[in-house]
Design an enzyme around this catalytic site. Structure first.
Site, PDB file in Angstrom:
ATOM      1  N   GLY A 125      34.639  38.603  49.911  1.00 54.17           N
ATOM      2  CA  GLY A 125      34.445  37.678  48.803  1.00 54.17           C
ATOM      3  C   GLY A 125      35.669  36.827  48.596  1.00 54.17           C
ATOM      4  O   GLY A 125      36.747  37.087  49.125  1.00 54.17           O
ATOM      5  N   GLY A 183      37.574  34.843  45.261  1.00 56.45           N
ATOM      6  CA  GLY A 183      37.589  34.549  43.834  1.00 56.45           C
ATOM      7  C   GLY A 183      38.159  33.180  43.552  1.00 56.45           C
ATOM      8  O   GLY A 183      38.362  32.361  44.449  1.00 56.45           O
ATOM      9  N   GLY A 184      38.446  32.919  42.283  1.00 54.03           N
ATOM     10  CA  GLY A 184      38.960  31.619  41.887  1.00 54.03           C
ATOM     11  C   GLY A 184      40.313  31.323  42.484  1.00 54.03           C
ATOM     12  O   GLY A 184      40.655  30.165  42.696  1.00 54.03           O
ATOM     13  N   GLY A 216      41.841  33.834  44.945  1.00 56.20           N
ATOM     14  CA  GLY A 216      42.214  34.832  45.936  1.00 56.20           C
ATOM     15  C   GLY A 216      41.059  35.207  46.842  1.00 56.20           C
ATOM     16  O   GLY A 216      39.885  34.983  46.537  1.00 56.20           O
ATOM     17  N   VAL A 224      39.238  38.403  48.978  1.00 48.37           N
ATOM     18  CA  VAL A 224      39.089  39.847  48.846  1.00 48.37           C
ATOM     19  C   VAL A 224      38.688  40.427  50.192  1.00 48.37           C
ATOM     20  O   VAL A 224      37.727  39.969  50.826  1.00 48.37           O
ATOM     21  CB  VAL A 224      38.040  40.207  47.777  1.00 48.37           C
ATOM     22  N   LYS A 273      42.833  42.229  47.204  1.00 47.64           N
ATOM     23  CA  LYS A 273      42.750  40.828  46.812  1.00 47.64           C
ATOM     24  C   LYS A 273      44.084  40.143  47.108  1.00 47.64           C
ATOM     25  O   LYS A 273      45.135  40.616  46.679  1.00 47.64           O
ATOM     26  CB  LYS A 273      42.417  40.732  45.323  1.00 47.64           C
ATOM     27  N   ASP A 279      36.338  34.543  31.303  1.00 49.46           N
ATOM     28  CA  ASP A 279      35.588  34.030  32.460  1.00 49.46           C
ATOM     29  C   ASP A 279      34.400  34.954  32.746  1.00 49.46           C
ATOM     30  O   ASP A 279      34.210  35.417  33.879  1.00 49.46           O
ATOM     31  CB  ASP A 279      36.504  33.925  33.672  1.00 49.46           C
TER      32      ASP A 279
END
Length: 739
Positions: A417, A419-420, A422, A424, A438, A535
């Site tokens: 995945g 993130g905003g 980083g 993962v 992460k 968030d």
């Protein structure tokens, strides 16, 4: 010849004078050291009266040390004769009377008031002499009386006992109990039979030094002593040593001495420091070990006295060690010394150069690590954590090598995945624990604060529906966070992946919503410091193998001081979930999370993304389209096809009304996350127990949603998709003042 004898006399007199002069003073100036004609030395803190040269200064430290003279005898108290005073052992030997009982009027039972002195338990014994006699010693401590004693027996007309023994036949003895003060001694005869008359009718009892009395059978008929020496232990002051830490003015210990309160129950003692001698209450002086023979050197010539100690040296022209038991001193070998000196210099230079090189390399590595540490916001992290209480879960510090090995050097195939800020990775630690790692995409100032904020926030959280932070790594250019691995993806993936929609799908969605609401409620009201997530969205709600919700991604979260209800921040969040009031005012409150969670509820109901440019303009904003359908009695039009049936229709309507309440424009009119979590739990209970009549708890629902109708809805045919007037009123009230 006469002149020679005269010189000898003068030399002896001079030697005596030098000894006397060398002897340190034991009393204060102007105070008598003995009674006139007496030979008992009176060392300070004891004294007699007042100084004749110091303007009436007492010769004693405290009133209990004030002695007096009776002719040449030194008197303690009112009538007790002092025989000797030992400052080193802190003991005073006195002459004390023998108690006698002969069944006569002149029997004696002596007593002595010892003030804060106590009868020495190590130097004295209580003894009783007589046949069938009883001796008693009583003392006072802490306003209570304590006593001990012993009994003697005699058998036959001829005593079978050796002189010098005191084992219970004719003579008995016992130890002195601790803290015996203000003592009284009594003696008594237990019987007056013929045996007693044969061996004397009197009984004698006394406290005396161990070696001051030796029993003899002759003493049974006629005891020879009226008094015997007794030893008293004494201390100074009424505090222990720790009592003078803040007030040294009352401290009795002078130069080169220290306080000692070991084995004392009242006051303290002063003792000369090691290497010193004399009276600690006047000041101790250095012991010249070299002159007194108390040194450890080969000879006095090799001994050099120092203050409180001594050192052993070799004579000039010699080398070695002047201490006894060593190799001793010997003449210097110049050649050997030069060789040793050169070799030592070479070794020292090698060690110094090697050490400097290693220090340089170490400093270089430290600077590089410090650079990364600061670059990754380590200073901010330390500052943040220093103001927080200990984390409820222990955060582990991982090395870069550990995480490289866990992710196969961060292989792209292990990316699970992004993130905003980083990426993962899935990783496997050495203990076979699967984790999510992460890594920041880039290193810049804005991401430093987010990265450190996530560490600080997660260290405050311990909840089963919040993803656990296991540790972090700061020793590389890109910072790393290590989480528990959540294997079933995100709620966003769960909702927007094509799958069969049925009643079981709705039950799972409702449970996930309740778990996520419970986690957010914990962050808002149960954490040690309230936390606003900032968030909340379906992609930040992870699902484990049992599809249990795990709220994640706290990079944008904020800790809220307990005395504040809102904080001013730069607006941050995800388009479609962002609270319009927060967007307008930049004032972040807990109700901002409530709005975002309302969007999540709408997403659960509709299966649609919160914003999409691929939809018609009036439907691009999912929340606005949802609220519009509610106002126009078209809830069924916006629900995901196949999700509603006759069994869950009531639950879905209640969740829709709750979502509408969360989406009010005015944040103060929205329910709290705790109320939202409570309402979802109640709806789930209705799901588990369909016979429960929710209309009976209508007042609680009305309070939560700021409404007052007597019923919320009526059910018709599930295929008709029609609302009654009461449903319309209920929805309009839920949205009132918000649009």
């Amino acid at each position: 010849m006469e002149q020679l004898q005269l010189w000898k006399v003068l030399i002896c007199a001079l030697a005596v004078a030098m000894v006397v002069a060398a002897a340190p003073d034991q009393t204060l100036p102007g105070c008598n050291s003995t009674c006139e004609g007496g030979n008992v030395e009176i060392p300070y803190p004891f004294g007699i009266g007042y100084s004749s040269t110091q303007h009436g200064q007492p010769c004693f430290l405290e009133p209990k040390f004030n002695l007096s003279c009776n002719n040449s005898n030194l008197i303690y108290g009112s009538n007790v004769t002092a025989l000797s005073i030992n400052v080193t052992a802190h003991q005073m030997e006195v002459s004390f009377w023998v108690a006698r009982s002969c069944n006569e009027t002149n029997d004696t039972s002596p007593w002595m008031k010892t003030a804060n002195f106590s009868v020495s338990r190590t130097e004295n014994k209580l003894r009783t002499v007589g046949c069938n006699s009883f001796g008693l010693l009583a003392g006072v401590y802490d306003n209570s009386t304590y006593a001990t004693g012993c009994v003697t027996q005699c058998y036959g007309k001829e005593l079978k006992i050796d002189d010098g023994t005191c084992s219970g036949v004719g003579c008995c003895q016992v130890d002195i109990p601790p803290r015996m003060r203000d003592i009284r001694i009594a003696a008594a005869t237990l019987s007056s039979d013929n045996l007693t008359r044969d061996w004397g009718r009197c009984s004698y009892s006394f406290v005396a030094k161990h070696d001051s009395y030796k029993f003899s059978t002759a003493d049974l008929k006629s005891f020879p002593n009226k008094t015997l020496p007794l030893v008293l232990d004494w201390t100074v002051g009424d505090k222990n040593c720790s009592g003078f830490e803040s007030n040294r003015g009352e401290y009795a210990c002078k130069e080169n001495s220290h306080c000692n309160d070991t084995d004392t129950d009242f006051g303290y003692r002063c003792t000369c420091d090691h290497g010193y001698q004399g009276n600690p209450y006047l000041g101790c002086t250095d012991i010249d070990e070299c002159k007194t023979g108390k040194h450890s050197c080969i000879s006095e010539q090799h001994c050099h006295n120092t203050d409180g100690s001594h050192i052993c040296l070799c004579l000039k022209g010699q080398s070695g060690n002047g201490t006894k038991g060593s190799e001793g001193c010997h003449e210097k070998d110049v050649v050997t010394k030069v060789v040793i000196g050169v070799a030592a210099t070479i070794v020292i230079l090698f060690v110094v150069i090697t050490s400097l090189y290693l220090i340089y390399q170490k400093r270089k590595l430290i600077k590089l690590r410090e650079k990364y540490f600061k670059q990754n916001g380590g200073s901010i992290l330390l500052q943040q954590l220093s103001t927080r209480e200990n984390s409820p879960q222990m955060t582990q510090i991982f090395t870069e090598e550990q995480l490289k090995k866990a992710t196969n050097n961060f292989d792209n195939s292990l990316i699970i995945g992004s993130g905003g800020f980083g990426t993962v990775y899935k990783g496997l630690l050495e203990n076979n624990i699967t984790v999510a790692i992460k890594k920041s995409k880039i290193v810049d100032e804005s991401q430093k604060e987010q990265f450190i904020n996530e560490v600080v926030v997660l260290s405050q959280i311990n909840h089963r529906n919040v993803v656990k932070l296991l540790g972090c790594c700061l020793e590389r250019e890109v910072p790393l966070l290590v989480y528990e691995f959540v294997e079933s993806g995100t709620l966003f993936d769960f909702l927007h992946t094509e799958r069969k929609i049925n009643n079981e799908t709705w039950k799972m969605r409702l449970r996930i919503a309740a778990e996520a609401a419970g986690a957010l409620s914990y962050l808002h009201s149960a954490a040690s410091i309230p936390i606003i997530h900032r968030d909340v969205k379906t992609s930040n709600i992870l699902l484990d193998k049992t599809y249990t919700a795990k709220v994640s991604d706290f990079g944008a979260s904020r800790l809220v001081p307990v005395d504040q209800t809102e904080i001013a921040t730069m607006v941050q969040g995800t388009f479609g979930y962002l609270d319009p009031e927060y967007l307008r005012t930049s004032q972040l409150t807990e109700k901002s999370d409530v709005y975002s969670f309302g969007v999540v509820l709408v997403e659960l109901l509709t299966g649609e993304k919160p914003h999409s440019f691929g939809r018609p303009e009036e439907k691009r904003s999912l929340s606005n389209h949802f609220l519009s359908c509610l106002k126009e009695d078209r809830l069924f039009d916006v629900l995901q096809v196949g999700i509603m049936n006759e069994e869950n229709q009531k639950e879905i309507i209640e969740v829709a009304i709750l979502a509408a309440s969360c989406l009010r424009l005015n944040g103060e009119e929205r329910p709290s996350m705790k109320e939202v979590a409570t309402e979802l739990d109640a709806i789930r209970q209705m799901e588990k127990h369909p016979w429960i009549n929710r209309d009976q708890n209508l007042e609680e629902t009305q309070c939560l949603l700021h409404e007052a109708p007597s019923s919320i809805y009526e059910h018709g045919d599930s295929n008709s998709h029609q609302y009654t007037d009461s449903i319309r009123d209920h929805v309009l009230i839920a949205l009132d003042n918000g649009r």
